[in-house]
Design a protein around this motif. Structure first.
Motif, PDB file in Angstrom:
ATOM      1  N   THR A 134      34.183  36.786  31.811  1.00 19.95           N
ATOM      2  CA  THR A 134      33.806  37.262  33.144  1.00 19.95           C
ATOM      3  C   THR A 134      34.426  38.624  33.440  1.00 19.95           C
ATOM      4  O   THR A 134      35.560  38.909  33.039  1.00 19.95           O
ATOM      5  N   MET A 163      46.211  37.806  39.593  1.00 22.97           N
ATOM      6  CA  MET A 163      45.373  37.873  40.778  1.00 22.97           C
ATOM      7  C   MET A 163      46.007  37.022  41.880  1.00 22.97           C
ATOM      8  O   MET A 163      46.207  35.831  41.704  1.00 22.97           O
ATOM      9  N   TYR A 168      33.181  27.787  38.869  1.00 22.92           N
ATOM     10  CA  TYR A 168      33.263  28.327  37.510  1.00 22.92           C
ATOM     11  C   TYR A 168      32.512  27.479  36.487  1.00 22.92           C
ATOM     12  O   TYR A 168      31.979  26.424  36.811  1.00 22.92           O
ATOM     13  N   ALA A 226      37.137  25.872  43.310  1.00 16.92           N
ATOM     14  CA  ALA A 226      37.107  26.578  42.027  1.00 16.92           C
ATOM     15  C   ALA A 226      36.235  25.830  41.029  1.00 16.92           C
ATOM     16  O   ALA A 226      35.423  26.443  40.314  1.00 16.92           O
ATOM     17  N   ASN A 229      45.527  33.337  37.055  1.00 16.78           N
ATOM     18  CA  ASN A 229      44.345  34.081  36.607  1.00 16.78           C
ATOM     19  C   ASN A 229      44.697  35.557  36.583  1.00 16.78           C
ATOM     20  O   ASN A 229      45.440  36.031  37.439  1.00 16.78           O
ATOM     21  N   LYS A 281      44.685  33.681  46.068  1.00 16.42           N
ATOM     22  CA  LYS A 281      43.733  32.595  45.817  1.00 16.42           C
ATOM     23  C   LYS A 281      43.965  31.437  46.797  1.00 16.42           C
ATOM     24  O   LYS A 281      45.097  31.140  47.141  1.00 16.42           O
ATOM     25  N   LYS A 311      37.924  39.644  34.420  1.00 15.34           N
ATOM     26  CA  LYS A 311      38.515  39.127  35.654  1.00 15.34           C
ATOM     27  C   LYS A 311      38.463  37.603  35.682  1.00 15.34           C
ATOM     28  O   LYS A 311      37.581  37.000  35.088  1.00 15.34           O
ATOM     29  N   TRP A 312      39.419  37.013  36.373  1.00 15.36           N
ATOM     30  CA  TRP A 312      39.534  35.558  36.525  1.00 15.36           C
ATOM     31  C   TRP A 312      39.996  34.863  35.247  1.00 15.36           C
ATOM     32  O   TRP A 312      39.762  33.678  35.067  1.00 15.36           O
TER      33      TRP A 312
END
Length: 399
Positions: A144, A214, A377, A373, A225, A217, A174-175
């Motif tokens: 991603t 990141m 995903y 989440a 992540n 969240k 990302k993620w």
């Protein structure tokens, strides 16, 4: 005339209401129960604190994974027997207490090791899989991108170009779970020469690789992540996944791992139901336990119905994958259904707890947040719906 007292019966506390787990092989079930013991006895008492702090105790958890030795016979090129069922049940047991740990485990085992098992050469599998199985090294999976999520098949912007015996990678991901501290990341990039998608084993010590955590969240706060940046990262040709020459290889990994994400939904919903059932038996209002109120029983039965159906769907999808190999539409339906019903179940559990449902100390609030989440995903609800829709109608609704 006196009122006849209401009869009470011993409650059924298991969330496996239809005894699904009696149908799985005993060694698989024993492994599941071994993990359940660790998650319930050791991890659950500290799960809320790490979630609230957005902290991941990596040395402790990697050490525990080594002790549990859950990967001894798993993630080999020949995924025989009940491999998908076994993987899924482990995902369920992690997520039943803490979906963050299910992600940590699934990224390492299902996606990173799965990429090597499905797309690596014999030499690459011999070099990396034993290290990853023993948790001597930890892996991640980088697909991603900041501006590309569901459209990654056509829109991959991370690039690679060959220069002699090395490849030069540029772009961002990302993620990416585990990426801020792991040893290797499987990076998927588009070849500047022929536009084909290739996979690479990227060592995180290479010059030009960086990953930042990141923050902010609201779901799965414990797992880290990362936003990966690749600036002229030079990867040796021997670390290019030799059997990955198109996005079809990437898709094969995703389809294989998707059943495990369906099981995450099962586990998260199962945990929420069990916490709500326990709470209902202990919490009293108007002079008696709220478990005796019709509206609370209605919520609990809806939760149990969801969990029971989810187990059956995920289990059969996993059995079919073990028998027939990965089938996109089968794993997509399992993930779509289980993630949606998980979302509904955790909402009912939060409601059943009333105001206490937003407090971490009762655990449901964390599962309520973490379910978002799972819903998003490994193929969003909409993408998985269209995969199944294409299979049953023969018409593609993708644009």
């Amino acid at each position: 005339m006196t009122d006849t007292p209401r009869r009470s019966r011993a409650p059924i506390t298991t969330s496996d209401f239809y005894d699904w787990f009696s149908t799985i092989p005993e060694p698989v079930n024993a492994e599941r129960l071994k993990l359940r013991t660790f998650m319930s006895d050791e991890w659950e008492p500290q799960a809320n604190a790490y979630w609230e702090q957005a902290a991941f105790p990596r040395e402790y958890l990697v050490g525990k994974m080594k002790e549990l030795d859950l990967l001894r016979d798993k993630y080999t090129p020949a995924r025989a027997g009940s491999a998908t069922v076994s993987d899924g049940l482990l995902s369920m047991e992690f997520a039943r207490v803490d979906p963050s740990l299910a992600t940590f485990f699934g990224v390492h085992a299902g996606l990173c090791m799965g990429s090597l098992a499905l797309c690596g050469s014999d030499e690459q599998q011999a070099e990396w899989l034993p290290l990853l199985r023993r948790w001597d090294m930890v892996g991640a999976f980088g697909l991603t991108e900041p501006e590309v999520g569901s459209g990654v098949a056509r829109g991959l912007t991370t690039t690679c170009r060959r220069e002699g015996d090395t490849w030069v990678l540029n772009g961002q991901k990302k993620w990416i779970g585990n990426s801020t501290w792991c040893d290797i990341v499987i990076i998927w990039a588009r070849d500047e020469t022929d536009q084909s998608v290739k996979g690479f084993i990227v060592r995180t010590t290479l010059d030009g690789y960086s990953a930042e955590i990141m923050g902010g969240k609201i779901a799965q706060r414990t797992v880290h992540n990362g936003l990966i940046t690749l600036r002229n990262v030079r990867v040796a040709e021997r670390d290019r996944l030799q059997n990955a020459t198109s996005f079809a290889a990437t898709q094969r990994v995703l389809v294989t791992a998707r059943c495990g994400t369906a099981w995450q939904g099962v586990g998260c919903a199962m945990g929420a139901y069990e916490y709500a059932l326990k709470y209902a038996g202990e919490r009293s209002q108007f002079g008696r336990p709220i478990a005796g109120f019709q509206l609370v029983q209605n919520m609990l039965v809806k939760m149990l119905g969801n969990v029971t159906a989810m187990i059956g769907l995920a289990l059969r999808a996993s059995e079919l994958q073990d028998q027939l190999g990965p089938r996109d539409e089968l794993s997509a339906l399992a993930k779509q259904f289980c993630a949606a019903r998980c979302r509904e179940t955790v909402a009912l559990a939060r409601e059943a707890l009333g105001g206490n449902g937003i407090l971490l100390e009762y655990h449901v609030a964390r599962l309520f947040a973490d379910a978002e989440a799972i819903y998003s995903y490994e193929g969003s609800n909409e993408i998985n719906t269209m995969i199944v829709g294409r299979a049953i109608t023969g018409h593609s609704a993708f644009v």
